[in-house]
Enzyme design. Sequence first.
Site, PDB file in Angstrom:
ATOM      1  NE  ARG A  20      79.011  66.574  25.941  1.00 59.53           N
ATOM      2  CZ  ARG A  20      78.185  65.976  25.098  1.00 59.53           C
ATOM      3  NH1 ARG A  20      78.615  65.012  24.337  1.00 59.53           N
ATOM      4  NH2 ARG A  20      76.918  66.322  25.010  1.00 59.53           N
ATOM      5  CB  CYS A  44      65.166  34.246   4.208  1.00 59.70           C
ATOM      6  SG  CYS A  44      66.662  35.171   3.819  1.00 59.70           S
ATOM      7  CB  CYS A  47      67.393  31.167   2.512  1.00 60.06           C
ATOM      8  SG  CYS A  47      67.817  31.514   4.239  1.00 60.06           S
ATOM      9  CG  ASN A  69      68.593  45.557  -4.140  1.00 60.82           C
ATOM     10  OD1 ASN A  69      67.458  45.130  -3.928  1.00 60.82           O
ATOM     11  ND2 ASN A  69      69.288  46.218  -3.239  1.00 60.82           N
ATOM     12  CG  ASP A  70      64.835  41.025  -6.425  1.00 62.07           C
ATOM     13  OD1 ASP A  70      65.207  40.919  -7.609  1.00 62.07           O
ATOM     14  OD2 ASP A  70      64.933  40.107  -5.590  1.00 62.07           O
ATOM     15  CG  HIS A 107      68.456  33.180   7.783  1.00 63.73           C
ATOM     16  ND1 HIS A 107      67.938  33.965   6.770  1.00 63.73           N
ATOM     17  CD2 HIS A 107      67.953  33.684   8.946  1.00 63.73           C
ATOM     18  CE1 HIS A 107      67.145  34.893   7.294  1.00 63.73           C
ATOM     19  NE2 HIS A 107      67.136  34.743   8.608  1.00 63.73           N
ATOM     20  CG  ASN A 147      73.509  49.433   5.734  1.00 64.33           C
ATOM     21  OD1 ASN A 147      74.542  50.080   5.810  1.00 64.33           O
ATOM     22  ND2 ASN A 147      72.545  49.735   4.890  1.00 64.33           N
ATOM     23  CB  SER A 155      64.003  44.098   8.228  1.00 61.93           C
ATOM     24  OG  SER A 155      64.173  44.066   6.815  1.00 61.93           O
ATOM     25  CG  HIS A 158      70.712  35.360   4.484  1.00 66.32           C
ATOM     26  ND1 HIS A 158      70.127  34.124   4.326  1.00 66.32           N
ATOM     27  CD2 HIS A 158      71.926  35.272   3.883  1.00 66.32           C
ATOM     28  CE1 HIS A 158      70.940  33.339   3.646  1.00 66.32           C
ATOM     29  NE2 HIS A 158      72.046  34.020   3.367  1.00 66.32           N
ATOM     30  CG  HIS A 160      72.361  41.082   2.900  1.00 58.66           C
ATOM     31  ND1 HIS A 160      71.687  40.876   4.087  1.00 58.66           N
ATOM     32  CD2 HIS A 160      71.928  42.275   2.433  1.00 58.66           C
ATOM     33  CE1 HIS A 160      70.859  41.881   4.308  1.00 58.66           C
ATOM     34  NE2 HIS A 160      70.982  42.752   3.329  1.00 58.66           N
ATOM     35  CD  GLN A 162      71.919  47.095   0.339  1.00 57.22           C
ATOM     36  OE1 GLN A 162      71.300  47.635  -0.559  1.00 57.22           O
ATOM     37  NE2 GLN A 162      71.715  47.373   1.606  1.00 57.22           N
ATOM     38  CD  GLU A 176      88.005  58.583   2.481  1.00 59.32           C
ATOM     39  OE1 GLU A 176      88.472  57.709   1.731  1.00 59.32           O
ATOM     40  OE2 GLU A 176      87.508  58.339   3.591  1.00 59.32           O
ATOM     41  CG  HIS A 275      86.032  54.641   2.219  1.00 61.55           C
ATOM     42  ND1 HIS A 275      86.211  55.781   2.961  1.00 61.55           N
ATOM     43  CD2 HIS A 275      84.751  54.252   2.442  1.00 61.55           C
ATOM     44  CE1 HIS A 275      85.089  56.065   3.606  1.00 61.55           C
ATOM     45  NE2 HIS A 275      84.202  55.149   3.327  1.00 61.55           N
ATOM     46  CG  HIS A 290      90.472  53.226   3.886  1.00 54.75           C
ATOM     47  ND1 HIS A 290      90.804  54.091   2.861  1.00 54.75           N
ATOM     48  CD2 HIS A 290      89.519  53.865   4.599  1.00 54.75           C
ATOM     49  CE1 HIS A 290      90.101  55.200   2.966  1.00 54.75           C
ATOM     50  NE2 HIS A 290      89.302  55.096   4.005  1.00 54.75           N
ATOM     51  CE  LYS A 304      78.262  61.072  18.127  1.00 51.14           C
ATOM     52  NZ  LYS A 304      78.365  62.195  19.061  1.00 51.14           N
ATOM     53  CD  GLU A 310      77.150  64.791  16.452  1.00 50.16           C
ATOM     54  OE1 GLU A 310      76.006  65.233  16.713  1.00 50.16           O
ATOM     55  OE2 GLU A 310      77.985  64.525  17.331  1.00 50.16           O
TER      56      GLU A 310
END
Length: 343
Positions: A20, A44, A47, A69-70, A107, A147, A155, A158, A160, A162, A176, A275, A290, A304, A310
């Site tokens: 497909r 930023c 930075c 995290n702010d 950056h 991410n 967005s 820089h 990073h 989390q 798992e 994980h 892993h 995708k 899904e």
Amino acid sequence: MWEQRWHPLREEWVVVAAHRNDRPWLGEQAATTTTRPPAYVEDCYFCPGNRRVSGARNPQYRSVFVFDNDHPCVGPDAPQSLPTPPGMYRNSPATGIARVVCYSPLHNMTLAELDASEITALLTTWREQYIDLAARPEVRHVLMFENKGEVVGVSNPHPHGQIYATNFVFKTIETESIASRRYVEEHGRVLFQDIIRSEVADGRRILFENASALVFLPYFARYAYECYVAPKDTHASLATMSDAELTDFAAALKELLVRYDNLWQMSLPYVLTLHQAPTDGGDYRGFHFHIECHPPLRKPHLLKYLAGPEVGGGNFLSDTLPEAKAEELRSLSAVHYRAGTHA
Ligand SMILES: [Zn+2]
Ligand SMILES: [Zn+2]
């Protein structure tokens, strides 16, 4: 190729319908940025030396930098006493600690372009963070992830990742963990070791291996370029890995990420997740740490999409053949296409 493949970690079927992927596409194409930002950006939040929304000022850091995290998704200030919902519904406080891990003061750097030694430093920081957060009684699980790319909602480029240290265990890790524990009970072996054995025996989906680490695109991949990086010996988390194992693991991770970028000569977007076993005091000897990387693209500008099968049905339909995608990645250079272009 048209078949179902069993995903032993998620305990679900993946439908491979590789004929497909070449169907005509008339829809919108995913935008991917090609212009490179400067090494330092005044506004930023990540930075060195810059002021963040909280008012705190970043130090002039030179390697990895971690801060709370702010804009936490989970935080220590989440309400503890909640109103009881009506009917049969139930709720529970969502508390935790959210941190940001800056990989580099630059950056315009990316994880793929860091030296292997810098990636080792990041893994060492992740290991410290896991040990530190796991020691807190209220923390049942530490989720570490990156991410990358606008198509997964980032967005700020820089480099990073989390950390969410939460009072609950994320679903995938819970699944798992249960699968891994049951496998040890039923077979007397570690599930992930049997996955490694099967991948090595087949060989077609292995991208890279060194003394103690392995990169492969699993038989049961749900995304076209989904890959796993794993130590060869079983460790429930980074906490028990030696420095030598971290060094090998960093080299393996770099091998993968460089190939990702070389695929289409673009900084490939992905969701990268560590994980690791939950930290709730359970028995996780069968759990094998892993990293899973999930690039959302199946072609240079084609996402995708998660749709009927899904989202509606709950099983993945893969448009590509894992053996073919592994071969595509393996054939690429292990030298980053932008190597030597940094200012
Ligand atoms: Zn920055
Ligand atoms: Zn996993």
